[in-house]
Design an enzyme around this catalytic site. Sequence first.
Site, mmCIF file in Angstrom:
data_model
loop_
_atom_site.group_PDB
_atom_site.id
_atom_site.type_symbol
_atom_site.label_atom_id
_atom_site.label_comp_id
_atom_site.label_asym_id
_atom_site.label_seq_id
_atom_site.Cartn_x
_atom_site.Cartn_y
_atom_site.Cartn_z
ATOM 1 N N SER A 133 114.066 92.653 29.342
ATOM 2 C CA SER A 133 114.703 92.958 28.055
ATOM 3 C C SER A 133 113.960 92.317 26.893
ATOM 4 O O SER A 133 114.357 92.481 25.746
ATOM 5 C CB SER A 133 116.139 92.440 28.076
ATOM 6 O OG SER A 133 116.119 91.037 28.256
ATOM 7 N N CYS A 134 112.892 91.564 27.186
ATOM 8 C CA CYS A 134 112.281 90.789 26.100
ATOM 9 C C CYS A 134 110.862 91.200 25.746
ATOM 10 O O CYS A 134 110.604 91.611 24.609
ATOM 11 C CB CYS A 134 112.309 89.314 26.474
ATOM 12 S SG CYS A 134 113.963 88.774 26.878
ATOM 13 N N PHE A 135 109.927 91.063 26.683
ATOM 14 C CA PHE A 135 108.517 91.300 26.318
ATOM 15 C C PHE A 135 108.293 92.674 25.666
ATOM 16 O O PHE A 135 107.741 92.749 24.559
ATOM 17 C CB PHE A 135 107.609 91.148 27.542
ATOM 18 C CG PHE A 135 107.398 89.722 27.988
ATOM 19 C CD1 PHE A 135 107.849 88.658 27.233
ATOM 20 C CD2 PHE A 135 106.723 89.443 29.167
ATOM 21 C CE1 PHE A 135 107.661 87.349 27.643
ATOM 22 C CE2 PHE A 135 106.528 88.140 29.595
ATOM 23 C CZ PHE A 135 106.998 87.091 28.829
#
Length: 441
Positions: free
Chosen positions: A278-280
Site C-alpha cells: 500500500s506504500c511504495f
Amino acid sequence: MNVAIIGTGYVGTVTGVCFAELGHNVVCVDVDTAKVDQINAGIPPIHEQGIPALLKKHVGKRLRATDDYNDAILKSEVTFICVGTPSGDDGRIDLSIVRSASKSIGKALAERCVDARYAYHVVVVKSTVVPGTTDDVVLPLIRENVRYGGYGGYKGYGGAEEVVGVTMNPEFLREGKAVHDFMNPDKIVIGGDIRAVDTVARLYKNILCEITRTDTKTAEMIKYANNSFLATKISFANEIGNICKKLGIDVYEVMSAIGKDFRIEGQFLNAGAGFGGSCFPKDVKALIGRASELGYDPLLLNAVIRINEEQPMRMVKLLANRIGDIRNRRIAVLGLSFKNETDDIRESRSIPVIRELLNRGATVAAYDPLASENMREVFPDVLYCDSAKDALDGADACMIMTEWTEFGSLDREFDAMRDVVVIDGRRMVSLDRGVYDGICW
Ligand code: UGA
C-alpha cells in the site's frame, strides 16, 4: 498522556496499541462502528504480528475505541490523524479522508477550546501526505472549524493558533514488523513549531531514539524520500538483474557483494517480481504527481515505477518462452500477498500476472498461506488451493510470486506437476530437474 487516534486502519491500530504499551491512555476513533465494536471486544481490525497480544493487554484499560470525535478529543492532549491517503485515478494523492478528518477534529476542538482548562491541543498528521499538506490543507481546516465552532479568543488567548498546534510525524513501519518497528525505530521525525513538537516528543520519551525536529513540509518529504529511495533500490536491483539474466550472471551474487559497501548497504537489493503493497507504488506515484504539478518531470522516479510495472510481464514472457501457448494450460501461482507474513494483496505483483494469465486463457491454481480470501474478491474464477502441493498437482507450470519462507522448502511437491516448469519471481527454490527460470538470474 491522553491520546486520540483518528482511523483504525493499519497505521492507526499499530500507533494506538503501541502508545498504550508505552503507558499512554489511548482512544481510537473510527466512523465504522463495526470496527469500533471489534476493537472494544479485543479483536484486532488488522492482521499484524504482536497486535492481538497488545490489544488484549490494554483494551478496556489504557485503550478503547469510539465513533464519537468529541468523546475522544475533548479528553485528549494530542490527536493523531491516521486515515488513508489513497491514490486518485491519475496516481495523485486523494486527500478527501484527511480533509474530512481535519474538519471533524476542528469541530471537536471548538468545543474543547471554549473551556480554558482544556487549552492547547496538538494535532499530529501521521498519514502519508505530500509536502505542504499539513500546513496548507490540515491546519487551515482545523483553524477554520475551531473558529466557526465558536472559539475566537478565550480568557486571554489570542486565537485558534494559540490553542491548537499542528505537527507532522511520519511512520516508517513495515507490515508484519510494525509493532517491532514502532518500539525500536531508527528515527523519529517530528515537524512543526517548537511547542507542538515538544508535546509530541513527550509521547516518545520512553523510546530510545534520537528525534529529528524539523518543519512540517520537510517531515512530509522525509517520508516520501525514504520510501522512494527504498523503491529505487529495488528497481535498481531489478534493472541490473534483467541485464544479468541476459549475461548468465546471478544478480544475487552481485548484490550481495555490492551490499558490503557501507555506502550502499545490503538490504532492499533483492531482485525479482518487483515491489507491491500500500506504500511504495502509491507514494512514488504521489511524489511524481506533486513534482509534475510543480513543473518538474521526475525522470528517475518515473523509471522506478516503469521497471516495477514491467517485471511481472517479464515473468509471463519467460513462461511463454518455456511452454508456448498459455491457453488452457494449468498454471500454479504460489504467493498472492504483496510480501510474506501478510494477507495484504494491495498492488501485489501477483495481480498483473494472474490477470495476464487469465486474459490469455490459462487456468490458474493459486495458493497463499494467508491471502486467498482477499484475492478471491479480485479474481473469483481462480482455483484457490489449500496447499502449494494442491496447486502444483497437474500444473503445466508454476510461478512463484511471493517470498513466503515455506516456498523455500518445496522440492518433491514439484513432481506432482504435469511438467516441472518453474518461473521464480523471488529466488525461492533451486531445482536440479525440469525447467527452472529465475526472473533476474
Ligand atoms: C514499506 C517500508 O519498508 C516502510 O518503511 C514504510 O513505513 C511503509 O512502506 C509505509 O510507507 O507505510 P511495506 O509496504 O510494509 O513497508 O513493505 P516492504 O517490506 O518495504 O516491502 C515492499 C515491497 O518490496 C514488497 O512487495 C517486497 O516483496 C518488495 N521487496 C522488498 C523487493 O522486491 N525486494 C527487496 O529487496 C525488498
